[in-house]
Structure formats: C-alpha cells, structure tokens
Design a protein around this motif. Structure first.
Motif, short mmCIF file in Angstrom:
data_model
loop_
_atom_site.label_atom_id
_atom_site.label_comp_id
_atom_site.label_asym_id
_atom_site.label_seq_id
_atom_site.Cartn_x
_atom_site.Cartn_y
_atom_site.Cartn_z
N ARG A 3 -5.54 -4.79 3.90
CA ARG A 3 -5.70 -3.34 4.07
C ARG A 3 -5.96 -2.65 2.73
O ARG A 3 -6.84 -1.80 2.62
N VAL A 47 -9.53 -3.62 1.48
CA VAL A 47 -10.58 -3.01 2.31
C VAL A 47 -10.66 -1.50 2.03
O VAL A 47 -11.76 -0.94 1.93
N ALA A 48 -9.52 -0.85 1.88
CA ALA A 48 -9.51 0.58 1.58
C ALA A 48 -10.13 0.85 0.21
O ALA A 48 -10.92 1.79 0.05
N THR A 74 -16.16 -1.60 5.96
CA THR A 74 -16.00 -1.35 7.40
C THR A 74 -16.66 -2.47 8.19
O THR A 74 -17.44 -3.28 7.66
N ALA A 98 -15.78 -5.68 6.42
CA ALA A 98 -14.33 -5.60 6.25
C ALA A 98 -13.65 -6.84 6.81
O ALA A 98 -12.73 -7.40 6.21
N GLN A 99 -14.11 -7.29 7.97
CA GLN A 99 -13.51 -8.46 8.61
C GLN A 99 -13.73 -9.72 7.78
O GLN A 99 -12.80 -10.50 7.53
N LEU A 139 -9.48 -6.17 13.51
CA LEU A 139 -9.70 -4.74 13.26
C LEU A 139 -9.27 -3.93 14.48
O LEU A 139 -9.36 -4.39 15.62
N GLN A 157 -7.76 2.05 13.51
CA GLN A 157 -7.39 2.54 12.19
C GLN A 157 -7.96 1.70 11.05
O GLN A 157 -7.86 2.07 9.89
N GLY A 158 -8.56 0.57 11.39
CA GLY A 158 -9.10 -0.31 10.35
C GLY A 158 -8.58 -1.72 10.53
O GLY A 158 -8.79 -2.34 11.57
N VAL A 159 -7.87 -2.23 9.53
CA VAL A 159 -7.33 -3.58 9.59
C VAL A 159 -6.03 -3.57 10.38
O VAL A 159 -5.06 -2.89 10.01
#
Length: 283
Positions: free
Chosen positions: A30, A33-34, A39, A43-44, A156, A159-161
């Motif tokens: 997290r 990635v932030a 994304t 991101a994955q 994912l 909210q993201g991860v």
C-alpha cells in the motif's frame, strides 16, 4: 479488529525436505503503490514484485539488499528494492504508456548488492503468461539452480490495495518421493493465493500453516516488514557529486536553489548553491 502487521516467517519441515517462507506484505505494498500513484494492473504487478523481492531476499540473501526489476515487453519497468532491515520500496516507470505491459518478451532481473558494493545479478525471460510468480520461479531455477515454488498475489479493492502476500517453498536435498508428491499436490492449491488472502485476518503464520498442513515443521524465526524510503538530503547531495565537475560549476554559477524529488517516495529536497560549492572543494 486491527489488520495483521506485515511479517515474514521462515520454517523447515522436520524431515528436512522443504524450506518454507511466507510473507504478508499488505501495508508495504500500500505504501509503495501510494507513493508511485500506481493503479490497476500496474499496481497489482508492482505489489507482486515487491512481495517476490522480499521472498527471494529472505531465501537467498537475507543479509543483503536485493533489487528485482521487470522490464516490460514493449516499454516501461517496475522495480522492487528490498533491504535486510525489512524495509522495501518500489518504482514505476511507465515509459510512454499508461501502464507497464508485462507479457511475452518481458525480462526479470535480480540483483544483490554484496558487502563490498559489487553487484551480483541474473536475468531471465518471463514465461509466456507473464506472471511475476512464474518469472521468479524461472529465475530461481535457471540462475540459482534451486528448485523453488513461488506464489505471490496482490488483491485490489475499491480503496486500492486490499491484501498482498506470498509463499516460497524450496526443495532440500533430503526430500523423498512421498513427501514430494504430497507437497506437489498441496502447492497446486497455492498457485493462486487469492482465496487465502481474501481473509482480512490472514497472517504470515496462517499462510505457513496452510502450506504445511499435516506436515510437522519447525518455525525458525520471523521479522517485521514495512514500506520505507531511504532517501535523505545527504544522499541527494552525494548523487550530485557524481556529476561532471563542469556541470556542478555551471549550477553554482547560476546561483539557483535546485529542487529535486526522490523518484521512490516523491519527497522534495532543495540544494542551495552553498552546498554545491562544497562539492568543488578539493579533498
């Protein structure tokens, strides 16, 4: 209930057949990635690469810095930078595209920084499917000559991860046919970790217990993992010192404060002309 903390756990089966390393890396991924504003697929894949770098470092070079780089088939690259103190960071280079395309023709490069500063590295081509797990297994087989199963996953959500973690299993010389057949069948269930990681309270120890269910094992040790960048004002100035003297003299003559951002964490640094002048002083 709070989320489990990022941890890596090491174990060995009591028959000496397998060495197993499991890791929960959600917060680490997290943070990275932030910082990279990554994304979607990028991101994955970055999350999977970060987890994989941690597992490879723990398995092959626990006291060394390990960097794993994936170079996209067309353009762009992903970098995972794992350190012995458990901190990890990452880097995304999109090139001219909107995401790093990983597939046939992509390369995975693993580098270890030795105590004397020298680099030890190996490069393999990612398998046709382009999965990070398969690329790391190919590297371990071809460059390290160690039969290793690796499975990493990053889930994912809105909210993201959501979750991230991984498993590494190495065959040791003492392995016999019976345990090998049992483990081979067991690992088929872990080729994709999605279902196991979907549990919001999954831990590295839980992953370990799932992999070694019914197999007596000794839990060796565990250590904390976290996202952190190693940049600093001193490192920025040291990087500038590697520039040609003529370039530094030109920047000093212009008399402007340099604004420099860390590629890993985006933190901004300012370097005043006075600091640049010190680089011109003969030691």
């Amino acid at each position: 209930m709070s989320e489990p903390s990022d941890t890596v756990v090491r174990a060995i089966t009591q028959d000496g057949a397998f060495r197993v390393i499991t890791a929960l890396t959600t917060a680490t991924v997290r943070g990275t990635v932030a910082a990279q504003a990554a994304t979607g697929n990028t991101a994955q894949r970055l999350g999977e690469l970060l987890t994989g770098a941690i597992l490879v470092r723990e398995a092959m070079a626990p006291t060394l810095r390990v960097q794993v780089i994936v170079k996209g088939a067309g353009q762009g690259s992903l970098v995972a930078d794992a350190h012995p103190d458990g901190t990890t960071r990452g880097l995304v280079n999109l090139g001219k595209g909107s995401e790093v395309a990983i597939g046939e023709g992509s390369l995975i490069q693993v580098m270890r920084t030795l105590p004397n500063g020298a680099l030890q590295q190996g490069v393999v081509e990612l398998p046709r499917e382009g999965r990070i797990s398969q690329g790391l297994m190919a590297y371990m087989q071809e460059s390290e000559q160690v039969v290793t199963m690796v499975s990493v996953a990053t889930l994912l959500d809105e909210q993201g991860v959501g979750r991230s973690g991984g498993v590494l299993v190495q065959l040791l010389p003492e392995v016999e046919r019976g345990p090998l057949m049992v483990m081979t069948e067991r690992l088929r269930e872990f080729e994709r970790l999605d279902e196991v990681l979907a549990d919001p309270q999954v831990t590295a120890d839980k992953l370990l217990e799932e992999v070694l269910y019914g197999m007596p094992f000794t839990r060796l040790e565990s250590s904390a993992l976290s996202y952190a960048c190693r940049c600093s004002q001193l490192r920025v100035v040291a990087a500038l010192a590697s520039l040609p003297r003529s370039d530094i003299e030109e920047m000093v003559a212009e008399g402007q404060v340099l604004d420099i951002a860390c590629d890993y964490c985006r933190k901004a640094y300012q370097v005043a002309p006075g600091a640049l002048k010190t680089l011109l002083t003969e030691s």
